[in-house]
Design an enzyme around this catalytic site. Sequence first.
Site, PDB file in Angstrom:
ATOM      1  N   ASN A  62       0.838  -1.196   0.000  1.00 40.03           N
ATOM      2  CA  ASN A  62       0.000   0.000   0.000  1.00 40.03           C
ATOM      3  C   ASN A  62       0.874   1.248   0.000  1.00 40.03           C
ATOM      4  O   ASN A  62       1.958   1.278   0.575  1.00 40.03           O
ATOM      5  CB  ASN A  62      -0.984   0.002   1.176  1.00 40.03           C
ATOM      6  CG  ASN A  62      -0.334   0.004   2.541  1.00 40.03           C
ATOM      7  OD1 ASN A  62       0.647  -0.694   2.790  1.00 40.03           O
ATOM      8  ND2 ASN A  62      -0.896   0.776   3.459  1.00 40.03           N
ATOM      9  N   GLU A  64       0.282   5.340   0.662  1.00 41.05           N
ATOM     10  CA  GLU A  64      -0.641   6.401   1.083  1.00 41.05           C
ATOM     11  C   GLU A  64      -0.207   7.745   0.526  1.00 41.05           C
ATOM     12  O   GLU A  64       0.939   7.924   0.097  1.00 41.05           O
ATOM     13  CB  GLU A  64      -0.703   6.466   2.612  1.00 41.05           C
ATOM     14  CG  GLU A  64      -1.327   5.234   3.223  1.00 41.05           C
ATOM     15  CD  GLU A  64      -1.421   5.279   4.733  1.00 41.05           C
ATOM     16  OE1 GLU A  64      -2.059   4.382   5.289  1.00 41.05           O
ATOM     17  OE2 GLU A  64      -0.853   6.195   5.377  1.00 41.05           O
ATOM     18  N   GLU A  75      -3.294  -4.670  -2.619  1.00 41.58           N
ATOM     19  CA  GLU A  75      -3.870  -5.652  -3.532  1.00 41.58           C
ATOM     20  C   GLU A  75      -3.984  -5.089  -4.944  1.00 41.58           C
ATOM     21  O   GLU A  75      -3.608  -5.746  -5.919  1.00 41.58           O
ATOM     22  CB  GLU A  75      -5.265  -6.083  -3.048  1.00 41.58           C
ATOM     23  CG  GLU A  75      -5.255  -6.748  -1.686  1.00 41.58           C
ATOM     24  CD  GLU A  75      -5.472  -5.789  -0.514  1.00 41.58           C
ATOM     25  OE1 GLU A  75      -6.061  -6.223   0.492  1.00 41.58           O
ATOM     26  OE2 GLU A  75      -5.053  -4.616  -0.602  1.00 41.58           O
ATOM     27  N   CYS A 112     -10.381  -4.837   1.080  1.00 45.06           N
ATOM     28  CA  CYS A 112     -11.512  -3.908   1.057  1.00 45.06           C
ATOM     29  C   CYS A 112     -12.416  -4.205  -0.139  1.00 45.06           C
ATOM     30  O   CYS A 112     -12.060  -4.979  -1.037  1.00 45.06           O
ATOM     31  CB  CYS A 112     -11.014  -2.460   1.015  1.00 45.06           C
ATOM     32  SG  CYS A 112     -10.348  -1.947  -0.586  1.00 45.06           S
ATOM     33  N   CYS A 115     -10.920  -3.443  -3.662  1.00 46.66           N
ATOM     34  CA  CYS A 115      -9.963  -4.465  -4.089  1.00 46.66           C
ATOM     35  C   CYS A 115     -10.681  -5.747  -4.482  1.00 46.66           C
ATOM     36  O   CYS A 115     -10.299  -6.409  -5.444  1.00 46.66           O
ATOM     37  CB  CYS A 115      -8.948  -4.734  -2.979  1.00 46.66           C
ATOM     38  SG  CYS A 115      -7.781  -3.367  -2.756  1.00 46.66           S
TER      39      CYS A 115
END
Length: 160
Positions: A62, A64, A75, A112, A115
């Site tokens: 990930n 940010e 993902e 999530c 994803c």
Amino acid sequence: MRKEHFICPYTVFDNEAELDPKDAELLRLAHEATKNSYAPYSKFHVGAAVRLANGKIVTGCNIENAAYPSGLCAERVTLFAAQAQYPDVAIEALAVTAKSESKMLDEPIAPCAACRQVMVQVEQRSGVPLRVLCQGETGPIMAFDGIESLVPFVFLDKFL
């Protein structure tokens, strides 16, 4: 009116030693990928790894951004990178792990909804069931064989 129920089949492994060696390696690489995560705001580091039908493995994490919608989950980073590098090769499996700076994650972390929708399209595009492995920093591993066991009511491209 009637109530319907759906079954969400998955397998729980107590540890990596119970996994097939190829899945154990994929999970190990997802754990490694958390180290490359850029998560200064959430302090929640996620790593992912995909195994392609040709045996190649692609990893991601990930990333940010201060403008929150501009960040991206591990993902999707990983799936998109795999599809960009190997557009005609099916993705067989995806492993997802996470590490929090504030507490120990000892239970599986599920992807999530955004994803999951990408996973639906990845599986549709390849025509190969996508195996999804989820784990926290430690603890049990949940394995889903095919995206419909992770997303029981999928939005399909045939609806467009």
